[in-house]
Design a protein around this motif. Structure first.
Motif, PDB file in Angstrom:
ATOM      1  N   LEU A 196     -83.902 125.637 -50.508  1.00  0.00           N
ATOM      2  CA  LEU A 196     -84.648 126.607 -49.705  1.00  0.00           C
ATOM      3  C   LEU A 196     -84.706 127.923 -50.462  1.00  0.00           C
ATOM      4  N   GLY A 197     -85.835 128.607 -50.323  1.00  0.00           N
ATOM      5  CA  GLY A 197     -85.978 129.902 -50.988  1.00  0.00           C
ATOM      6  C   GLY A 197     -85.245 130.995 -50.231  1.00  0.00           C
ATOM      7  N   GLU A 198     -85.315 132.165 -50.812  1.00  0.00           N
ATOM      8  CA  GLU A 198     -84.690 133.348 -50.220  1.00  0.00           C
ATOM      9  C   GLU A 198     -85.109 133.505 -48.750  1.00  0.00           C
ATOM     10  N   GLY A 199     -84.144 133.633 -47.854  1.00  0.00           N
ATOM     11  CA  GLY A 199     -84.476 133.874 -46.445  1.00  0.00           C
ATOM     12  C   GLY A 199     -84.935 132.638 -45.680  1.00  0.00           C
ATOM     13  N   GLU A 200     -85.253 131.564 -46.405  1.00  0.00           N
ATOM     14  CA  GLU A 200     -85.785 130.380 -45.710  1.00  0.00           C
ATOM     15  C   GLU A 200     -84.728 129.659 -44.876  1.00  0.00           C
ATOM     16  N   ALA A 201     -83.479 129.763 -45.329  1.00  0.00           N
ATOM     17  CA  ALA A 201     -82.416 129.085 -44.586  1.00  0.00           C
ATOM     18  C   ALA A 201     -82.387 129.593 -43.144  1.00  0.00           C
ATOM     19  N   GLU A 202     -82.528 130.896 -43.004  1.00  0.00           N
ATOM     20  CA  GLU A 202     -82.484 131.472 -41.648  1.00  0.00           C
ATOM     21  C   GLU A 202     -83.688 131.040 -40.821  1.00  0.00           C
ATOM     22  N   VAL A 203     -84.851 130.998 -41.465  1.00  0.00           N
ATOM     23  CA  VAL A 203     -86.055 130.563 -40.757  1.00  0.00           C
ATOM     24  C   VAL A 203     -85.877 129.114 -40.297  1.00  0.00           C
TER      25      VAL A 203
END
Ligand SMILES: Nc1nc2c(ncn2[C@@H]2O[C@H](COP(=O)(O)OP(=O)(O)O)[C@@H](O)[C@H]2O)c(=O)[nH]1
Ligand SMILES: [Mg+2]
Length: 344
Positions: A294-301
């Motif tokens: 997952l890219g930057e910030g995508e984990a949270e999304v």
């Protein structure tokens, strides 16, 4: 949680048959010699490990197991029939303890391992046995011996504390490698086919054995592939991790990624449920693997998207970067602790 891995059973082996007092009666032989046969031995009670059993549930309802008495001896030197032996069929990995002394009587690891638990009483001698030059017409015979009685506790050993459940390629083997630093301490489990890979996970003073069990596919509970064996192993783990991977082919569309994860968890969950035996009720953590994709910030999304679909509590890990791995291990130790206090 462990459901059926303990059972207590009372074993009563049959008594031996008594010997017989009898004399020959023939024409022209006014007083024939003795011809009373020996009694038969009482049935023994054995235990053996067999393939295809996974629980001790049967023995919860069979509290007392009795083998047959030996038959009495008869005239014409006929021996009494032996009482039939009884075999307790047990799952591999069952330990048998003497309930009174606490002694381990047997550790039945492999199919075919067997042990004699209670001997039937010996048959009594008939009067033929007691004839001698000075005692030609003995009127005595021997009673049969008493069968052994014993209370045993059966315990099915857990295979591992934690089982990794996931479709092929979900990242189970990789996760096992990163969480366990000392694999060499864990002996290979002596099953011949479908060998689970075990890893010892140590954190400060705590330790747990994790099992990577290959072979879960859709239809496993119907016996597709080695799936059934896999599920039987799962049953002997205390906590399950249900793994689903972040798939690269999803081209960065996080809704698609979330959909595939939910689908993969679902396939695994369905198989556990169909197999039954309490698998679906076991303590279970939902894990998303390959979080590094997952890219930057995508984990949270992604977490948010999974939450919207009703999966609020998930563990996101990467075996490549180590992301989330220690948090997961912590959570597992927490669950194992709870489970221990609930089941003593
Ligand atoms: N990027 C990435 N790839 C992983 C990760 N874990 C496993 N893989 C890769 O995914 C593939 C399947 O992993 P494996 O652990 O063998 O999966 P298993 O079939 O569930 O045991 C291998 O090519 C691994 O290198 C991870 O955390 N991140
Ligand atoms: Mg693997």
């Amino acid at each position: 949680m462990r459901f059926h891995d303990l059972a207590k059973v009372e074993l009563i082996a049959g008594d031996g048959g008594g010997g017989c007092v009898s004399f020959r009666r023939e024409k022209f032989v006014p007083r024939g010699g003795p011809n009373g046969g020996n009694g038969g031995r009482g049935g023994h009670i054995f235990a053996r490990a067999i393939e295809g059993l996974n629980t001790l549930l049967d023995y919860r309802y069979r509290r007392r197991i009795v083998s047959a008495r030996g038959g009495r001896g008869q005239g014409k030197n006929r021996s009494g029939r032996g009482g039939e032996d009884v075999w307790l069929d047990l799952p591999r990995g069952t330990q048998v303890f003497d309930e009174d002394s606490g002694a381990l009587l047997a550790d039945l690891l492999e199919a075919g391992d067997e042990v004699l638990l209670c001997s039937g009483g010996r048959g009594g001698y008939g009067n033929t046995h007691f004839r001698s030059s000075t005692h030609r017409s003995p009127r005595m015979a021997q009673e049969g011996g008493t069968g052994e009685v014993r209370r045993v506790m059966l315990r099915l050993k857990v295979l591992a504390d934690v089982g990794l459940a996931g479709l092929p390629n979900a990242g189970k083997s990789s996760l096992l490698r990163v969480v366990s630093h000392s694999r060499t301490k864990v002996a290979d489990y002596p099953y011949t086919t479908l060998r689970p890979h075990l890893g010892l996970v140590e954190r400060s003073y705590r330790e747990a054995v994790f099992a990577d069990l290959p072979g879960l596919v859709r239809g496993a509970s119907e016996g597709v592939g080695l799936g059934h064996r896999f599920l039987a192993h799962m049953e002997r783990c205390r906590v399950l991790l249900r793994l689903a991977e972040v798939r690269e082919q999803s081209e960065g569309d996080l809704a698609v990624v979330a959909g595939r994860i939910v689908e993969d968890w679902g396939i695994v969950g369905d198989e556990l449920e169909r197999y039954g035996c309490g698998l679906a009720e076991k303590a279970c953590l939902l894990v998303v693997s390959k979080g590094d994709l997952l890219g930057e910030g995508e984990a949270e999304v992604l977490r948010g998207l999974l939450g919207e679909r009703g999966f609020g509590k998930v563990w996101m890990v990467s075996s490549v970067t180590g992301m989330g791995v220690e948090e997961l291990v912590e959570a597992v130790f927490g669950l194992l602790g709870e489970e221990e206090s609930a089941y003593g």
